[in-house]
Design an enzyme around this catalytic site. Structure first.
Site, mmCIF file in Angstrom:
data_model
loop_
_atom_site.group_PDB
_atom_site.id
_atom_site.type_symbol
_atom_site.label_atom_id
_atom_site.label_comp_id
_atom_site.label_asym_id
_atom_site.label_seq_id
_atom_site.Cartn_x
_atom_site.Cartn_y
_atom_site.Cartn_z
ATOM 1 N N GLU A 245 -16.338 6.252 4.427
ATOM 2 C CA GLU A 245 -15.242 5.697 5.313
ATOM 3 C C GLU A 245 -15.296 6.469 7.081
ATOM 4 O O GLU A 245 -16.497 7.171 7.336
ATOM 5 C CB GLU A 245 -13.888 5.969 5.796
ATOM 6 N N LYS B 134 -2.389 6.757 1.497
ATOM 7 C CA LYS B 134 -2.719 6.534 2.924
ATOM 8 C C LYS B 134 -1.515 8.035 2.738
ATOM 9 O O LYS B 134 -0.362 8.016 3.821
ATOM 10 C CB LYS B 134 -2.187 5.435 4.156
ATOM 11 N N ARG C 207 0.701 -1.470 -0.163
ATOM 12 C CA ARG C 207 -0.144 0.030 -0.216
ATOM 13 C C ARG C 207 1.106 1.346 0.204
ATOM 14 O O ARG C 207 0.620 2.343 -0.695
ATOM 15 C CB ARG C 207 -1.074 -0.153 1.055
HETATM 16 N N1 PLP Z 1 -9.440 3.974 6.326
HETATM 17 C C1 PLP Z 1 -8.358 4.959 6.926
HETATM 18 C C2 PLP Z 1 -8.634 6.367 6.525
HETATM 19 C C3 PLP Z 1 -7.125 4.714 7.657
HETATM 20 O O1 PLP Z 1 -6.420 6.474 7.526
HETATM 21 C C4 PLP Z 1 -7.448 3.589 8.003
HETATM 22 C C5 PLP Z 1 -6.311 3.043 8.486
HETATM 23 O O2 PLP Z 1 -5.527 2.789 8.209
HETATM 24 C C6 PLP Z 1 -8.244 2.443 7.963
HETATM 25 C C7 PLP Z 1 -9.048 2.261 6.488
HETATM 26 C C8 PLP Z 1 -7.908 0.820 8.288
HETATM 27 O O3 PLP Z 1 -7.425 0.469 6.588
HETATM 28 P P1 PLP Z 1 -6.464 -0.706 7.880
HETATM 29 O O4 PLP Z 1 -7.002 -1.344 7.859
HETATM 30 O O5 PLP Z 1 -5.103 -1.025 6.748
HETATM 31 O O6 PLP Z 1 -5.799 -0.213 8.574
HETATM 32 C C1 COI Z 2 -4.461 2.599 11.023
HETATM 33 O O1 COI Z 2 -5.676 2.284 11.866
HETATM 34 O O2 COI Z 2 -3.414 2.279 11.820
HETATM 35 C C2 COI Z 2 -4.770 4.338 11.620
HETATM 36 O O3 COI Z 2 -3.551 4.548 10.744
HETATM 37 C C3 COI Z 2 -5.398 5.212 12.388
HETATM 38 C C4 COI Z 2 -4.451 6.526 12.490
HETATM 39 C C5 COI Z 2 -4.868 6.989 11.886
HETATM 40 C C6 COI Z 2 -4.674 6.614 13.896
#
Ligand code: PLP
Ligand code: COI
Length: 364
Positions: free
Chosen positions: A244, A208, A106
């Site tokens: 989201e 991200k 990612r």
């Molecule tokens: N959506 C956003 C905007 C996020 O910052 C995150 C956190 O990383 C997620 C979703 C969930 O992603 P992940 O499950 O990879 O942590």
């Molecule tokens: C995560 O779930 O790792 C995120 O990045 C959320 C965060 C912005 C605290």
């Protein structure tokens, strides 16, 4: 320790000033009261290259401030990405990460979008292993939380015009954390944002990018002041479909089927989201990735949001304007609970790792 770090720290029972010098202050952490906040740890990983060089493995160094040009691309134009993943002490007594290769990939996609040199997956995963190993005494005991791993990739070299920076830094720091939302599996109340969107088609919502997060602070603070845990964002085109929840993906469940917003480039492709989709299908549930209208979600049987930080957080209510919809009796629904147990079971190694997601740390 600088004051701003002290304020952000977890409760420590002893004077935390020696943290910066790398003493084993982890012995002083109260593992039972961890929250999602910063505790400075001992060691971080860092590597810097010129834009025209290949990435080289970096070094471990004491956790601390880094020197940076005031003209750095990341400071002036937000040329930066972050990642988030966790390391756990499992019931088998070892430390594991969860799907770190997915975070590496990612970040590579994000680097492409922000015109930064992508860090090779092998360097990324090796860096994660090194920094977790170096801070292994900061990994909370089984079931008490996790070591949050925060990789950063940024344009660290100076640039005045709006253009890619001449040099880049890849850095990882770690910090022990507890639940993202107060109470962990306690159902949260969410507010659908009326005035703000998180991302628009063609923008950077699908990666991200650090710049995606500051614009969410005002709506999030306003929602919290009204007693909500977070906001839900709708799509910027029609303002009808859920995208989201702040920094977590959204699911709702109706008649045993899971519904989650499809990946069209405006939401983050969460690794937890992907894991839940695979697990739910394996457990016999249909999963629909598509447009999830807010009105449909508000009539669902259960809803939750998910992410590395949020894990699976059950949603107790969603408010849209004057309308508040509640789910169940405020307790996590049965399918939400089943998925939570399945996911955390794999992460804690109390359940079989059917999909091969567990990445044990190589022993020292
Ligand atoms: N959506 C956003 C905007 C996020 O910052 C995150 C956190 O990383 C997620 C979703 C969930 O992603 P992940 O499950 O990879 O942590
Ligand atoms: C995560 O779930 O790792 C995120 O990045 C959320 C965060 C912005 C605290």
């Amino acid at each position: 320790m600088p004051d701003h770090q002290r304020r952000a720290s977890q409760p420590l029972k002893a004077n935390p000033t020696s943290l910066a010098s790398g003493n084993n202050m982890s012995e002083s952490v109260d593992w039972d009261s961890l929250t999602f906040s910063l505790t400075p740890t001992d060691t971080m990983y860092i590597t810097t290259i010129r834009a025209d060089e290949p990435w080289m493995p970096g070094q471990l160094q004491p956790y601390g401030d880094i020197p940076m040009s005031p003209a750095a691309g990341v400071l002036n134009y937000g040329q930066g990405l972050f990642e988030g993943m966790k390391a756990y002490t499992t019931s088998k007594g070892r430390i594991v990460c969860f799907r770190p290769e997915e975070n590496a990939r990612r970040m590579q996609r994000g680097a492409d979008r922000l015109k930064m040199p992508p860090v090779p997956e092998s360097i990324f995963v090796d860096a994660v292993e090194q920094v977790v190993n170096a801070n292994r005494h900061w990994v909370p005991p089984t079931g008490k939380g996790a070591l949050y791993i925060r990789p950063l990739l940024m344009g660290s070299g100076p640039v005045l015009g709006v253009a890619p920076a001449p040099s880049y830094t890849f850095l990882i720091y770690v910090t022990p954390v507890g639940p993202y939302f107060k109470g962990g599996m306690t159902a949260i109340d969410l507010l659908i944002s009326d005035h703000h969107h998180r991302a628009a088609p063609g923008g950077s919502g699908g990666v991200k990018a650090i710049g995606n997060y500051a614009p969410g602070m005002k709506p999030s603070k306003e929602a919290k002041a009204l007693g909500f845990a977070e906001v839900i964002y709708l799509d910027a085109e029609t303002h009808t479909c859920i995208e989201e929840v702040g920094a977590a993906n959204f699911f709702c469940i109706k008649d045993g089927t899971l519904y989650t917003p499809e990946l069209t480039g405006t939401i983050l492709p969460g690794i937890t989201r992907d894991s839940i989709i695979q697990m739910a299908r394996h457990l016999g549930h249909d999963v629909v990735e598509g447009k999830v209208e807010a009105t449909f979600a508000m009539e669902a049987d259960e809803a939750f949001c998910c992410g590395t930080a949020a894990v699976i957080s059950p949603i107790g209510s969603i408010t849209l304007g004057e309308t508040k919809s509640t789910y169940g009796d405020g307790q996590p629904g049965p399918i939400t609970t089943k998925l939570y147990d399945a996911l955390t079971g794999v992460q804690n190694e109390t359940a079989e790792d059917t999909f091969g997601w567990i990445h044990p740390l190589p022993s020292l």
